[in-house]
Design a protein around this motif. Structure first.
Motif, PDB file in Angstrom:
ATOM      1  N   SER A 102       0.830  -1.202   0.000  1.00  0.00           N
ATOM      2  CA  SER A 102       0.000   0.000   0.000  1.00  0.00           C
ATOM      3  C   SER A 102       0.864   1.252   0.000  1.00  0.00           C
ATOM      4  O   SER A 102       1.913   1.296   0.648  1.00  0.00           O
ATOM      5  N   PRO A 103       0.465   2.320  -0.725  1.00  0.00           N
ATOM      6  CA  PRO A 103       1.205   3.581  -0.675  1.00  0.00           C
ATOM      7  C   PRO A 103       1.388   4.028   0.777  1.00  0.00           C
ATOM      8  O   PRO A 103       0.453   3.977   1.567  1.00  0.00           O
ATOM      9  N   SER A 104       2.580   4.464   1.127  1.00  0.00           N
ATOM     10  CA  SER A 104       2.868   4.736   2.537  1.00  0.00           C
ATOM     11  C   SER A 104       3.862   5.868   2.698  1.00  0.00           C
ATOM     12  O   SER A 104       4.789   5.793   3.508  1.00  0.00           O
ATOM     13  N   TYR A 105       3.671   6.956   1.913  1.00  0.00           N
ATOM     14  CA  TYR A 105       4.555   8.101   2.083  1.00  0.00           C
ATOM     15  C   TYR A 105       4.411   8.635   3.510  1.00  0.00           C
ATOM     16  O   TYR A 105       3.319   8.703   4.059  1.00  0.00           O
ATOM     17  N   GLY A 106       5.520   9.017   4.100  1.00  0.00           N
ATOM     18  CA  GLY A 106       5.548   9.391   5.519  1.00  0.00           C
ATOM     19  C   GLY A 106       6.269   8.351   6.338  1.00  0.00           C
ATOM     20  O   GLY A 106       6.687   8.613   7.470  1.00  0.00           O
ATOM     21  N   THR A 107       6.420   7.154   5.762  1.00  0.00           N
ATOM     22  CA  THR A 107       7.156   6.068   6.406  1.00  0.00           C
ATOM     23  C   THR A 107       8.592   6.060   5.887  1.00  0.00           C
ATOM     24  O   THR A 107       8.828   6.264   4.704  1.00  0.00           O
ATOM     25  N   LEU A 108       9.541   5.821   6.774  1.00  0.00           N
ATOM     26  CA  LEU A 108      10.958   5.828   6.409  1.00  0.00           C
ATOM     27  C   LEU A 108      11.591   4.494   6.781  1.00  0.00           C
ATOM     28  O   LEU A 108      11.371   3.978   7.870  1.00  0.00           O
ATOM     29  N   ILE A 109      12.358   3.934   5.862  1.00  0.00           N
ATOM     30  CA  ILE A 109      13.127   2.715   6.140  1.00  0.00           C
ATOM     31  C   ILE A 109      14.577   3.105   6.386  1.00  0.00           C
ATOM     32  O   ILE A 109      15.142   3.911   5.635  1.00  0.00           O
ATOM     33  N   THR A 110      15.170   2.563   7.440  1.00  0.00           N
ATOM     34  CA  THR A 110      16.592   2.808   7.677  1.00  0.00           C
ATOM     35  C   THR A 110      17.328   1.480   7.843  1.00  0.00           C
ATOM     36  O   THR A 110      16.758   0.489   8.311  1.00  0.00           O
ATOM     37  N   ILE A 111      18.579   1.479   7.422  1.00  0.00           N
ATOM     38  CA  ILE A 111      19.492   0.372   7.721  1.00  0.00           C
ATOM     39  C   ILE A 111      20.422   0.895   8.808  1.00  0.00           C
ATOM     40  O   ILE A 111      21.123   1.889   8.619  1.00  0.00           O
ATOM     41  N   THR A 112      20.398   0.243   9.948  1.00  0.00           N
ATOM     42  CA  THR A 112      21.100   0.731  11.133  1.00  0.00           C
ATOM     43  C   THR A 112      21.955  -0.384  11.727  1.00  0.00           C
ATOM     44  O   THR A 112      21.559  -1.554  11.708  1.00  0.00           O
ATOM     45  N   SER A 113      23.115  -0.018  12.243  1.00  0.00           N
ATOM     46  CA  SER A 113      23.939  -1.024  12.908  1.00  0.00           C
ATOM     47  C   SER A 113      23.165  -1.627  14.074  1.00  0.00           C
ATOM     48  O   SER A 113      22.300  -0.974  14.671  1.00  0.00           O
ATOM     49  N   LYS A 114      23.457  -2.878  14.384  1.00  0.00           N
ATOM     50  CA  LYS A 114      22.722  -3.584  15.431  1.00  0.00           C
ATOM     51  C   LYS A 114      22.791  -2.840  16.754  1.00  0.00           C
ATOM     52  O   LYS A 114      21.803  -2.767  17.491  1.00  0.00           O
ATOM     53  N   ASP A 115      23.948  -2.244  17.049  1.00  0.00           N
ATOM     54  CA  ASP A 115      24.123  -1.535  18.317  1.00  0.00           C
ATOM     55  C   ASP A 115      23.451  -0.164  18.328  1.00  0.00           C
ATOM     56  O   ASP A 115      23.364   0.467  19.390  1.00  0.00           O
ATOM     57  N   GLY A 116      22.972   0.294  17.163  1.00  0.00           N
ATOM     58  CA  GLY A 116      22.399   1.630  17.092  1.00  0.00           C
ATOM     59  C   GLY A 116      20.890   1.683  17.195  1.00  0.00           C
ATOM     60  O   GLY A 116      20.299   2.764  17.210  1.00  0.00           O
ATOM     61  N   VAL A 117      20.234   0.517  17.272  1.00  0.00           N
ATOM     62  CA  VAL A 117      18.770   0.480  17.274  1.00  0.00           C
ATOM     63  C   VAL A 117      18.194   1.263  18.450  1.00  0.00           C
ATOM     64  O   VAL A 117      17.241   2.047  18.298  1.00  0.00           O
ATOM     65  N   LYS A 118      18.757   1.087  19.619  1.00  0.00           N
ATOM     66  CA  LYS A 118      18.249   1.776  20.812  1.00  0.00           C
ATOM     67  C   LYS A 118      18.328   3.288  20.647  1.00  0.00           C
ATOM     68  O   LYS A 118      17.388   4.022  20.985  1.00  0.00           O
ATOM     69  N   LYS A 119      19.448   3.766  20.123  1.00  0.00           N
ATOM     70  CA  LYS A 119      19.630   5.206  19.938  1.00  0.00           C
ATOM     71  C   LYS A 119      18.622   5.759  18.936  1.00  0.00           C
ATOM     72  O   LYS A 119      18.033   6.829  19.150  1.00  0.00           O
ATOM     73  N   VAL A 120      18.412   5.032  17.841  1.00  0.00           N
ATOM     74  CA  VAL A 120      17.441   5.475  16.835  1.00  0.00           C
ATOM     75  C   VAL A 120      16.033   5.498  17.429  1.00  0.00           C
ATOM     76  O   VAL A 120      15.251   6.421  17.182  1.00  0.00           O
ATOM     77  N   ARG A 121      15.720   4.496  18.238  1.00  0.00           N
ATOM     78  CA  ARG A 121      14.400   4.444  18.867  1.00  0.00           C
ATOM     79  C   ARG A 121      14.178   5.671  19.756  1.00  0.00           C
ATOM     80  O   ARG A 121      13.091   6.263  19.784  1.00  0.00           O
ATOM     81  N   GLU A 122      15.203   6.061  20.492  1.00  0.00           N
ATOM     82  CA  GLU A 122      15.092   7.228  21.378  1.00  0.00           C
ATOM     83  C   GLU A 122      14.898   8.515  20.578  1.00  0.00           C
ATOM     84  O   GLU A 122      14.105   9.383  20.962  1.00  0.00           O
ATOM     85  N   ILE A 123      15.616   8.637  19.456  1.00  0.00           N
ATOM     86  CA  ILE A 123      15.460   9.816  18.610  1.00  0.00           C
ATOM     87  C   ILE A 123      14.045   9.879  18.044  1.00  0.00           C
ATOM     88  O   ILE A 123      13.404  10.937  18.025  1.00  0.00           O
ATOM     89  N   CYS A 124      13.543   8.750  17.571  1.00  0.00           N
ATOM     90  CA  CYS A 124      12.179   8.691  17.030  1.00  0.00           C
ATOM     91  C   CYS A 124      11.152   9.079  18.085  1.00  0.00           C
ATOM     92  O   CYS A 124      10.236   9.868  17.834  1.00  0.00           O
ATOM     93  N   LYS A 125      11.319   8.538  19.267  1.00  0.00           N
ATOM     94  CA  LYS A 125      10.379   8.808  20.352  1.00  0.00           C
ATOM     95  C   LYS A 125      10.367  10.286  20.712  1.00  0.00           C
ATOM     96  O   LYS A 125       9.321  10.857  21.029  1.00  0.00           O
ATOM     97  N   SER A 126      11.536  10.928  20.625  1.00  0.00           N
ATOM     98  CA  SER A 126      11.647  12.333  21.033  1.00  0.00           C
ATOM     99  C   SER A 126      10.831  13.274  20.151  1.00  0.00           C
ATOM    100  O   SER A 126      10.465  14.367  20.580  1.00  0.00           O
ATOM    101  N   ILE A 127      10.538  12.860  18.894  1.00  0.00           N
ATOM    102  CA  ILE A 127       9.729  13.732  18.039  1.00  0.00           C
ATOM    103  C   ILE A 127       8.450  13.039  17.557  1.00  0.00           C
ATOM    104  O   ILE A 127       7.830  13.450  16.581  1.00  0.00           O
ATOM    105  N   GLY A 128       8.064  11.971  18.272  1.00  0.00           N
ATOM    106  CA  GLY A 128       6.746  11.382  18.056  1.00  0.00           C
ATOM    107  C   GLY A 128       6.603  10.394  16.924  1.00  0.00           C
ATOM    108  O   GLY A 128       5.506  10.218  16.389  1.00  0.00           O
ATOM    109  N   TYR A 129       7.672   9.713  16.540  1.00  0.00           N
ATOM    110  CA  TYR A 129       7.605   8.681  15.503  1.00  0.00           C
ATOM    111  C   TYR A 129       7.714   7.295  16.138  1.00  0.00           C
ATOM    112  O   TYR A 129       8.530   7.083  17.033  1.00  0.00           O
ATOM    113  N   SER A 130       6.906   6.366  15.645  1.00  0.00           N
ATOM    114  CA  SER A 130       7.017   4.979  16.093  1.00  0.00           C
ATOM    115  C   SER A 130       8.144   4.290  15.331  1.00  0.00           C
ATOM    116  O   SER A 130       8.572   4.754  14.274  1.00  0.00           O
ATOM    117  N   LEU A 131       8.626   3.173  15.866  1.00  0.00           N
ATOM    118  CA  LEU A 131       9.697   2.419  15.207  1.00  0.00           C
ATOM    119  C   LEU A 131       9.408   0.933  15.284  1.00  0.00           C
ATOM    120  O   LEU A 131       9.022   0.422  16.340  1.00  0.00           O
TER     121      LEU A 131
END
Length: 476
Positions: free
Chosen positions: A240-269
């Motif tokens: 389904s069309p899903s503009y507004g959704t972003l895919i990232t490739i992240t190092s295994k150790d970086g998932v937690k940090k990315v999750r915190e950044i997303c949470k800080s501006i209201g994005y789910s992960l």
């Protein structure tokens, strides 16, 4: 103020009144603009078409700016083309300019060149944008074991498109952009690759990553956060069309940090998968090898201002061509489907396909546009039917054979075989209804010399006809 724009490039007077005040224009020069690009420059181009007028400027900016940001660039300049149909109102141009300019100012982007004009051949506004940005850093090549993350809930754009096709326009579409989170993640060194999702959905975007970067991806969809009600829609929600959704490739150790950044501006992960050794895309252990489209993709870019008849008929037409086995019901002359306004008086009150639905080697194909007066003969049938029953506003033509007739009768539809009498220039079904003053569900015309036998079905609306065609196709 001039009400309707003339043909071609808008005048300086109109530009100065309805465009220039709203856009953050760097400078205007003859034929083009000279800018000084001192660093690696990221360039992206996108069209914005087929969304409500008030959303055109917003998406014209965000589509290309988001692509620049996903490539780790900071949007700085933009070139825009505002291409409008004949008879566009100047106030519509002003609405587009205001929304485009508002977003450009918000993100510090200057408009450095462009074109604003009306052209014959355009049916709806088309806004193009080319965004240029300074690269903050290079993307990093993914490694086996890196995590595949989806930021934002999947499918909101698809739901919005579906609602637009049904005339619903109260959803907050300004949330459908990955630009804020893409800019925020640029400084996160654990994020190696970013790619926004649009037409083709999540599967399409993942396949683009696999093919572009020559990597393998394995995905488990059970952890994906979907927009509410998406899974109730027909088709694969991951396409389904899903503009507004972003895919990232992240190092295994970086998932937690990315999750915190997303949470800080209201994005789910959603942590949905990993980079794998075999260079293919596996979703739930099944290989994805092509970007198949879904019904919601078919209506992408086809939005019109609310018209219940046109929108409902267009949706029905695209549903028809996606019915498995429909080709077996299409006559040699092709199939048409029509839908009339309430209390329609003439064929200009009846919408149809300007061409036909025809059989091809790739399946049924809509040839033509949905428009009023699109089918002369079926429109005349419905006009005659409405005179006798105001609820009978839709009709479709199919091929004739005994199996189809028997199935229609077994369902309980009232069928009648009409005489082979012909009157030059007149449809036999129209003649029969007019002469008999009777309404039936199904009219069988046995054909004549040079005329193919056909089945004409009358109903209350196109949705009922789609349901009926689905049942018939299974039978065939």
């Amino acid at each position: 103020m001039v009400d309707v724009l003339g043909l071609g490039k808008v005048s300086k007077e109109i530009f100065d009144r309805s465009v220039r005040p709203f856009l953050p224009i760097e400078k205007l020069e003859l034929d083009g603009t000279i800018i000084d690009l001192k660093r690696n420059t990221v360039i992206a181009h996108s069209p914005s078409i087929g969304v409500p007028l008030e959303a055109l400027g917003f998406f014209a900016f965000h589509y290309s700016a988001s692509n620049v940001a996903s490539k780790f660039g900071k949007p700085k300049y933009m070139i825009t083309g505002l291409y409008l149909p004949l008879k566009t109102k100047e106030r519509d141009l002003k609405i587009i300019s205001e929304n485009l300019g508002r977003e450009a100012r918000k993100y510090g982007v200057k408009i450095i060149a462009g074109q604003t004009a009306t052209y014959s051949g355009l049916e709806i506004p088309l806004i193009t944008s080319t965004c240029l940005g300074e690269q903050v850093r290079e993307p990093i090549k993914p490694e086996i074991g890196d995590r595949v993350l989806i930021i934002g809930e999947v499918g909101y754009e698809g739901i919005w498109l579906d609602e637009l096709s049904r005339g619903v326009k109260d959803r907050d579409w300004k949330q459908y952009t990955p630009l804020p989170i893409a800019l925020k993640l640029q400084s996160c060194q654990e994020v190696k690759v970013m790619h926004d999702v649009s037409e083709g959905g999540v599967k399409g975007a993942l396949l683009e990553i696999v093919e572009s970067l020559n990597v393998g991806i394995e995905v488990d969809s059970t952890g994906i956060k979907f927009a509410k009600s998406l899974e109730e829609k027909k088709g694969d929600p991951l396409r389904s069309p899903s503009y507004g959704t972003l895919i990232t490739i992240t190092s295994k150790d970086g998932v937690k940090k990315v999750r915190e950044i997303c949470k800080s501006i209201g994005y789910s992960l959603s942590n949905i998968g990993r980079i794998s050794k075999e260079k293919i895309l596996l979703v739930d252990k099944e290989q994805v090898i092509e970007q198949k489209r879904v019904l919601l993709d078919e209506i992408y870019g086809s939005f019109r201002p609310k018209d219940e008849v046109l929108n409902e008929l267009e949706k029905a037409a695209y549903e028809l061509v996606n019915i498995e086995g429909l080709a077996s019901l299409i006559p040699q002359v092709g199939t048409n489907i029509v839908y009339a306004k309430k209390n329609a008086k003439d064929i200009e009150d009846v919408a149809g396909i300007s061409g036909r639905i025809v059989r091809t080697v790739d399946g049924p194909l809509i040839c033509g546009e949905i428009s009023y007066g699109g089918s002369y003969n079926l429109s005349k049938v419905i006009i005659e039917a409405i005179k006798l029953d105001k609820h009978k506003r839709s009709a479709i033509n199919l091929k004739f054979n005994e199996r189809i007739t028997q199935k229609l009768q077994s369902i309980g539809l009232d069928t009648v075989t009409i005489p082979m009498e012909l009157k030059k220039g007149e449809c036999p079904v129209v003649l029969y209804i007019n002469k008999s003053q009777e309404i039936h569900d199904v009219y069988i015309h046995p054909g004549s010399l040079g005329i193919e036998p056909t089945t004409t079905i009358i109903s209350d609306n196109p949705s009922l006809l789609v349901t009926l065609m689905t049942r018939l196709a299974k039978f065939e």
